[in-house]
Design an enzyme around this catalytic site. Structure first.
Site, PDB file in Angstrom:
ATOM      1  N   THR A 235     -54.951  -7.462 -39.486  1.00 46.21           N
ATOM      2  CA  THR A 235     -54.227  -6.798 -38.402  1.00 46.21           C
ATOM      3  C   THR A 235     -54.386  -7.541 -37.075  1.00 46.21           C
ATOM      4  O   THR A 235     -55.398  -8.225 -36.860  1.00 46.21           O
ATOM      5  CB  THR A 235     -54.748  -5.348 -38.249  1.00 46.21           C
ATOM      6  OG1 THR A 235     -54.242  -4.800 -37.034  1.00 46.21           O
ATOM      7  CG2 THR A 235     -56.260  -5.270 -38.193  1.00 46.21           C
ATOM      8  N   ASP A 236     -53.425  -7.349 -36.193  1.00 49.20           N
ATOM      9  CA  ASP A 236     -53.533  -7.917 -34.836  1.00 49.20           C
ATOM     10  C   ASP A 236     -54.716  -7.323 -34.073  1.00 49.20           C
ATOM     11  O   ASP A 236     -55.208  -7.923 -33.109  1.00 49.20           O
ATOM     12  CB  ASP A 236     -52.227  -7.704 -34.048  1.00 49.20           C
ATOM     13  CG  ASP A 236     -51.805  -6.253 -33.851  1.00 49.20           C
ATOM     14  OD1 ASP A 236     -52.478  -5.351 -34.395  1.00 49.20           O
ATOM     15  OD2 ASP A 236     -50.815  -6.023 -33.134  1.00 49.20           O
ATOM     16  N   GLU A 237     -55.178  -6.132 -34.510  1.00 47.74           N
ATOM     17  CA  GLU A 237     -56.229  -5.447 -33.752  1.00 47.74           C
ATOM     18  C   GLU A 237     -57.562  -6.205 -33.771  1.00 47.74           C
ATOM     19  O   GLU A 237     -58.443  -5.914 -32.961  1.00 47.74           O
ATOM     20  CB  GLU A 237     -56.416  -4.016 -34.265  1.00 47.74           C
ATOM     21  CG  GLU A 237     -55.141  -3.218 -34.130  1.00 47.74           C
ATOM     22  CD  GLU A 237     -55.329  -1.711 -34.123  1.00 47.74           C
ATOM     23  OE1 GLU A 237     -56.465  -1.248 -33.966  1.00 47.74           O
ATOM     24  OE2 GLU A 237     -54.321  -1.015 -34.276  1.00 47.74           O
TER      25      GLU A 237
ATOM     26  N   TYR B  83     -62.524   0.719 -36.642  1.00 48.48           N
ATOM     27  CA  TYR B  83     -61.493   0.248 -37.586  1.00 48.48           C
ATOM     28  C   TYR B  83     -61.292  -1.255 -37.451  1.00 48.48           C
ATOM     29  O   TYR B  83     -61.403  -2.006 -38.435  1.00 48.48           O
ATOM     30  CB  TYR B  83     -60.157   0.982 -37.348  1.00 48.48           C
ATOM     31  CG  TYR B  83     -58.976   0.242 -37.943  1.00 48.48           C
ATOM     32  CD1 TYR B  83     -58.788   0.174 -39.322  1.00 48.48           C
ATOM     33  CD2 TYR B  83     -58.046  -0.417 -37.119  1.00 48.48           C
ATOM     34  CE1 TYR B  83     -57.718  -0.535 -39.872  1.00 48.48           C
ATOM     35  CE2 TYR B  83     -56.975  -1.126 -37.663  1.00 48.48           C
ATOM     36  CZ  TYR B  83     -56.811  -1.182 -39.040  1.00 48.48           C
ATOM     37  OH  TYR B  83     -55.761  -1.884 -39.575  1.00 48.48           O
TER      38      TYR B  83
ATOM     39  N   LYS C 292     -62.131  -4.490 -40.037  1.00 45.00           N
ATOM     40  CA  LYS C 292     -61.108  -5.450 -40.492  1.00 45.00           C
ATOM     41  C   LYS C 292     -61.516  -6.883 -40.096  1.00 45.00           C
ATOM     42  O   LYS C 292     -61.328  -7.825 -40.867  1.00 45.00           O
ATOM     43  CB  LYS C 292     -59.743  -5.108 -39.894  1.00 45.00           C
ATOM     44  CG  LYS C 292     -59.133  -3.805 -40.374  1.00 45.00           C
ATOM     45  CD  LYS C 292     -58.746  -3.775 -41.842  1.00 45.00           C
ATOM     46  CE  LYS C 292     -57.580  -4.665 -42.171  1.00 45.00           C
ATOM     47  NZ  LYS C 292     -57.169  -4.527 -43.596  1.00 45.00           N
TER      48      LYS C 292
HETATM   49  P1  NAD Z   1     -52.346   3.357 -45.377  1.00 45.95           P
HETATM   50  O1  NAD Z   1     -53.479   4.131 -44.821  1.00 45.95           O
HETATM   51  O2  NAD Z   1     -50.976   3.963 -45.384  1.00 45.95           O
HETATM   52  O3  NAD Z   1     -52.661   2.940 -46.891  1.00 45.95           O
HETATM   53  C1  NAD Z   1     -53.921   2.524 -47.305  1.00 45.95           C
HETATM   54  C2  NAD Z   1     -53.990   2.720 -48.820  1.00 45.95           C
HETATM   55  O4  NAD Z   1     -55.269   2.252 -49.270  1.00 45.95           O
HETATM   56  C3  NAD Z   1     -53.875   4.184 -49.264  1.00 45.95           C
HETATM   57  O5  NAD Z   1     -52.957   4.295 -50.319  1.00 45.95           O
HETATM   58  C4  NAD Z   1     -55.290   4.533 -49.725  1.00 45.95           C
HETATM   59  O6  NAD Z   1     -55.308   5.502 -50.772  1.00 45.95           O
HETATM   60  C5  NAD Z   1     -55.789   3.193 -50.202  1.00 45.95           C
HETATM   61  N1  NAD Z   1     -57.254   3.107 -50.181  1.00 45.95           N
HETATM   62  C6  NAD Z   1     -58.091   3.491 -49.190  1.00 45.95           C
HETATM   63  N2  NAD Z   1     -59.369   3.269 -49.557  1.00 45.95           N
HETATM   64  C7  NAD Z   1     -59.337   2.715 -50.802  1.00 45.95           C
HETATM   65  C8  NAD Z   1     -60.324   2.251 -51.700  1.00 45.95           C
HETATM   66  N3  NAD Z   1     -61.630   2.324 -51.400  1.00 45.95           N
HETATM   67  N4  NAD Z   1     -59.931   1.735 -52.884  1.00 45.95           N
HETATM   68  C9  NAD Z   1     -58.606   1.664 -53.208  1.00 45.95           C
HETATM   69  N5  NAD Z   1     -57.624   2.112 -52.409  1.00 45.95           N
HETATM   70  C10 NAD Z   1     -57.983   2.621 -51.207  1.00 45.95           C
HETATM   71  O7  NAD Z   1     -52.343   1.978 -44.607  1.00 45.95           O
HETATM   72  P2  NAD Z   1     -51.145   0.986 -44.258  1.00 45.95           P
HETATM   73  O8  NAD Z   1     -50.626   1.332 -42.920  1.00 45.95           O
HETATM   74  O9  NAD Z   1     -50.242   0.900 -45.425  1.00 45.95           O
HETATM   75  O10 NAD Z   1     -51.961  -0.366 -44.104  1.00 45.95           O
HETATM   76  C11 NAD Z   1     -52.151  -1.229 -45.217  1.00 45.95           C
HETATM   77  C12 NAD Z   1     -52.965  -2.438 -44.771  1.00 45.95           C
HETATM   78  O11 NAD Z   1     -52.256  -3.106 -43.738  1.00 45.95           O
HETATM   79  C13 NAD Z   1     -54.323  -2.096 -44.195  1.00 45.95           C
HETATM   80  O12 NAD Z   1     -55.239  -3.057 -44.644  1.00 45.95           O
HETATM   81  C14 NAD Z   1     -54.146  -2.189 -42.682  1.00 45.95           C
HETATM   82  O13 NAD Z   1     -55.337  -2.567 -42.064  1.00 45.95           O
HETATM   83  C15 NAD Z   1     -53.090  -3.265 -42.593  1.00 45.95           C
HETATM   84  N6  NAD Z   1     -52.206  -3.204 -41.419  1.00 45.95           N
HETATM   85  C16 NAD Z   1     -51.503  -2.067 -41.129  1.00 45.95           C
HETATM   86  C17 NAD Z   1     -50.623  -2.042 -40.043  1.00 45.95           C
HETATM   87  C18 NAD Z   1     -49.828  -0.813 -39.677  1.00 45.95           C
HETATM   88  O14 NAD Z   1     -49.173  -0.812 -38.644  1.00 45.95           O
HETATM   89  N7  NAD Z   1     -49.803   0.229 -40.504  1.00 45.95           N
HETATM   90  C19 NAD Z   1     -50.493  -3.189 -39.241  1.00 45.95           C
HETATM   91  C20 NAD Z   1     -51.231  -4.333 -39.572  1.00 45.95           C
HETATM   92  C21 NAD Z   1     -52.068  -4.326 -40.668  1.00 45.95           C
HETATM   93  O1  TDX Z   2     -50.759  10.986 -31.443  1.00 47.25           O
HETATM   94  C1  TDX Z   2     -50.756   9.818 -31.005  1.00 47.25           C
HETATM   95  N1  TDX Z   2     -50.463   9.614 -29.681  1.00 47.25           N
HETATM   96  C2  TDX Z   2     -50.463   8.370 -29.112  1.00 47.25           C
HETATM   97  O2  TDX Z   2     -50.190   8.229 -27.914  1.00 47.25           O
HETATM   98  C3  TDX Z   2     -51.056   8.680 -31.836  1.00 47.25           C
HETATM   99  C4  TDX Z   2     -51.385   8.867 -33.293  1.00 47.25           C
HETATM  100  C5  TDX Z   2     -51.051   7.437 -31.243  1.00 47.25           C
HETATM  101  N2  TDX Z   2     -50.785   7.283 -29.927  1.00 47.25           N
HETATM  102  C6  TDX Z   2     -50.788   5.918 -29.351  1.00 47.25           C
HETATM  103  C7  TDX Z   2     -52.035   5.103 -29.631  1.00 47.25           C
HETATM  104  C8  TDX Z   2     -51.494   3.688 -29.721  1.00 47.25           C
HETATM  105  O3  TDX Z   2     -51.423   3.122 -28.431  1.00 47.25           O
HETATM  106  O4  TDX Z   2     -49.717   5.220 -29.987  1.00 47.25           O
HETATM  107  C9  TDX Z   2     -50.078   3.859 -30.279  1.00 47.25           C
HETATM  108  C10 TDX Z   2     -49.970   3.635 -31.762  1.00 47.25           C
HETATM  109  O5  TDX Z   2     -51.005   4.392 -32.378  1.00 47.25           O
HETATM  110  P1  TDX Z   2     -51.215   4.401 -33.974  1.00 47.25           P
HETATM  111  O6  TDX Z   2     -49.941   4.769 -34.634  1.00 47.25           O
HETATM  112  O7  TDX Z   2     -52.427   5.204 -34.255  1.00 47.25           O
HETATM  113  O8  TDX Z   2     -51.415   2.842 -34.265  1.00 47.25           O
HETATM  114  P2  TDX Z   2     -52.490   1.787 -33.718  1.00 47.25           P
HETATM  115  O9  TDX Z   2     -53.727   2.431 -33.268  1.00 47.25           O
HETATM  116  O10 TDX Z   2     -51.766   0.901 -32.734  1.00 47.25           O
HETATM  117  O11 TDX Z   2     -52.797   0.970 -35.067  1.00 47.25           O
HETATM  118  C11 TDX Z   2     -51.745   0.666 -36.015  1.00 47.25           C
HETATM  119  O12 TDX Z   2     -51.352  -0.680 -35.907  1.00 47.25           O
HETATM  120  C12 TDX Z   2     -52.257  -1.665 -36.315  1.00 47.25           C
HETATM  121  C13 TDX Z   2     -52.218   0.964 -37.435  1.00 47.25           C
HETATM  122  O13 TDX Z   2     -52.627   2.307 -37.526  1.00 47.25           O
HETATM  123  C14 TDX Z   2     -53.319   0.020 -37.837  1.00 47.25           C
HETATM  124  O14 TDX Z   2     -53.665   0.248 -39.197  1.00 47.25           O
HETATM  125  C15 TDX Z   2     -52.833  -1.397 -37.688  1.00 47.25           C
HETATM  126  O15 TDX Z   2     -53.876  -2.303 -37.958  1.00 47.25           O
END
Ligand code: NAD
Ligand code: TDX
Length: 343
Positions: free
Chosen positions: A125-127, A150, A154
Site C-alpha cells: 500500500t501507499d500508506e 496497519y 504492511k
Molecule cells: P479486505 O479487508 O476487503 O480483504 C482482505 C481479505 O483478507 C478478506 O477477505 C479477509 O477474510 C482475508 N483475510 C484476513 N486475514 C486473513 C488470514 N489470516 N488468512 C487468510 N485470509 C485472511 O481488503 P482489501 O481492501 O481487499 O485489500 C486487499 C489488500 O490490498 C490488502 O493487503 C491491503 O493492504 C491492500 N491494499 C488495499 C487498498 C484499498 O484501498 N483497499 C489499497 C492499497 C493496498
Molecule cells: O468514516 C470515515 N470518515 C472519514 O472521514 C472513514 C471510514 C474514513 N474517513 C477518512 C479517513 C481517510 O482520510 O476518509 C479517508 C479514507 O479512509 P479509509 O476508507 O478508511 O481508507 P484509508 O485509511 O485511506 O486506507 C485505505 O487505503 C489504503 C485502505 O483502507 C487501506 O487498506 C489501503 O492500504
C-alpha cells in the site's frame, strides 16, 4: 495451464482480481484462499464458483498446516491480498494486524521458497510511505515511514519480502497502491460507508476538517496493474500504482451527497482519526515506463458508477450490515472444516 494462488480472495480487491483473472486468462486455474474474517465475503465470488477453473479453500495464511497442501499443488504464482486492511481497526487493536499482515506473509514466503514458486507478488500500500505535505509525490525510493499500526504491519511485510529476495533469491514482487474504490468494498471504508449510510437514511461521519487528501483509483485499474506486474515485473521489483486523482475527503463526500440528492446537512463532522495521514499521492512513472500501465478509469465517472453499483446491489451490502453474509460459507460447503484442497 498455469495455476495461481490468490490469498485474501474473498475480500474487496481479491474478489475483483479473481474475477478479472478468470475473464482475462482462459489458460489459468485459480485457487482462491481466504480465512473468511469479518471482511471476507464468499458472496462476492458467487459468480465465479461454477467456473471449473476456480476453487475456493478456506484457510488462514498464518496456519502453515492448512496452507502447505495448497503449495504442494505446484503453483506458478502467488498473489497475496490477505490482510487486516482497516486503519481504524488497527488503532483499536494491533494484534491481528501484526499476525496476519506480518506473520502470515512470513508463512507464505517460507512455503513459496520451499516449493520454488515462480512468482510471489505481495500486495502492499501507499500508506507504508507515511504522509505528504501539500506538494510532492511518493516514489519507490521514498523512505518507509508508516503512521498507523496497519501501515506499520504492511511496511514490515515489505521489508520481509525484500529480505527473502536478498537472502534466498525468491522471485518477489511488491506493488504499492493508493486508495481503491469500486464494487464489493466492505462498507466500513469511506466510499461504501458513505453511500450505504445515505441509502439507509443516515448521516456520514467526516473525520477532522475533511481536508485529508487521497489518490483514488478504481479497483479494475488496480487489478490490471497487478497482472501487468505479475506478468512482466522485474523480480525483486517494487511498483507504485495510483489513479492520478487526488481528492480531499470533503469533495468525495459532496459528490456522493449530491448524486444521492442530499446536501451538506447530512455531513457529521466527527473527531479526527489519531495519526491521520494528511495526504497521499503516487508517482507512477516506473510502472508506466517499464510495463506500459496507466490508470484508465476517470474518478468522476468511476465514483458515480460505483454509487450506482451499491444502489443496484443493495442485497449484497444489506446482508453485510445484518451479518447474514457470515452464514453463506456454511450453506455452500457445510459447517467448519477446510474444503477444496487436493492432496
Ligand atoms: P479486505 O479487508 O476487503 O480483504 C482482505 C481479505 O483478507 C478478506 O477477505 C479477509 O477474510 C482475508 N483475510 C484476513 N486475514 C486473513 C488470514 N489470516 N488468512 C487468510 N485470509 C485472511 O481488503 P482489501 O481492501 O481487499 O485489500 C486487499 C489488500 O490490498 C490488502 O493487503 C491491503 O493492504 C491492500 N491494499 C488495499 C487498498 C484499498 O484501498 N483497499 C489499497 C492499497 C493496498
Ligand atoms: O468514516 C470515515 N470518515 C472519514 O472521514 C472513514 C471510514 C474514513 N474517513 C477518512 C479517513 C481517510 O482520510 O476518509 C479517508 C479514507 O479512509 P479509509 O476508507 O478508511 O481508507 P484509508 O485509511 O485511506 O486506507 C485505505 O487505503 C489504503 C485502505 O483502507 C487501506 O487498506 C489501503 O492500504
Amino acid at each position: 495451464m498455469s495455476k495461481i494462488l490468490v490469498t485474501g480472495a474473498a475480500g474487496f480487491i481479491g474478489s475483483n482480481f479473481v474475477r478479472y483473472l478468470l475473464r482475462e486468462r482462459p489458460d489459468v486455474r485459480v485457487i482462491a484462499l481466504d480465512a473468511l474474517t469479518y471482511a471476507g465475503n464468499l458472496e462476492s465470488l458467487s459468480d465465479c464458483s461454477c467456473d471449473p477453473r476456480f476453487r475456493f479453500v478456506r484457510g488462514d495464511i498464518c496456519d502453515a498446516g492448512v496452507v502447505a497442501p495448497v503449495f504442494r499443488e505446484h503453483l506458478d504464482a502467488v498473489v497475496n491480498f490477505a490482510a487486516e486492511s482497516h486503519v481504524d481497526r488497527s488503532i483499536m487493536g494491533a494484534q491481528e494486524f501484526v499476525r496476519t499482515n506480518f506473520v502470515g506473509v512470513q508463512v507464505l514466503l517460507d512455503l513459496a521458497r520451499e516449493h520454488a514458486v515462480g512468482r510471489f507478488l505481495q500486495v502492499s500500500t501507499d500508506e507504508v510511505y507515511g504522509s505528504l505535505g501539500p506538494t510532492g509525490k511518493f516514489t519507490e525510493n521514498t523512505p518507509i515511514a508508516p503512521s498507523s499500526p496497519y501501515s506499520a504491519s504492511k511496511a514490515a511485510a515489505d521489508l520481509l519480502v525484500h529480505a527473502y529476495r536478498t537472502t534466498f533469491g525468491l522471485p518477489t514482487l511488491i506493488t504499492r497502491c493508493s486508495n481503491n474504490y469500486g464494487p464489493f468494498q466492505f462498507p466500513e471504508k469511506l466510499i461504501p460507508l458513505f453511500v450505504t449510510n445515505l441509502l439507509a437514511g443516515q448521516k456520514v461521519p467526516l473525520y477532522g476538517d475533511g481536508l485529508n487528501v487521497r489518490d483514488w483509483i478504481h479497483v479494475q485499474d488496480h487489478c490490471e496493474a497487478i497482472l501487468a506486474v505479475l506478468d512482466r515485473g522485474k523480480p525483486g521489483g517494487v511498483y507504485n500504482i495510483g489513479g492520478e486523482s487526488e481528492l480531499p475527503n470533503i469533495e468525495i463526500a459532496r459528490r456522493i451527497l449530491h448524486y444521492l440528492g442530499h446536501d451538506d446537512s447530512m455531513i457529521e463532522y466527527v473527531k479526527d482519526r489519531p495519526g491521520h495521514d494528511r495526504r497521499y499521492a503516487m508517482d507512477i512513472t516506473r510502472i508506466g515506463d517499464d510495463l506500459g500501465w496507466q490508470p484508465r478509469i476517470d474518478s468522476q465517472e468511476g465514483i458515480i458508477e460505483t454509487i450506482d453499483w451499491y444502489v443496484a446491489n443493495e442485497n449484497w451490502w444489506r446482508r453485510i450490515k445484518t451479518g447474514e453474509y457470515l452464514t453463506y460459507y456454511d450453506k455452500q460447503y457445510g459447517p467448519g472444516g477446510v474444503v477444496g484442497v487436493e492432496e
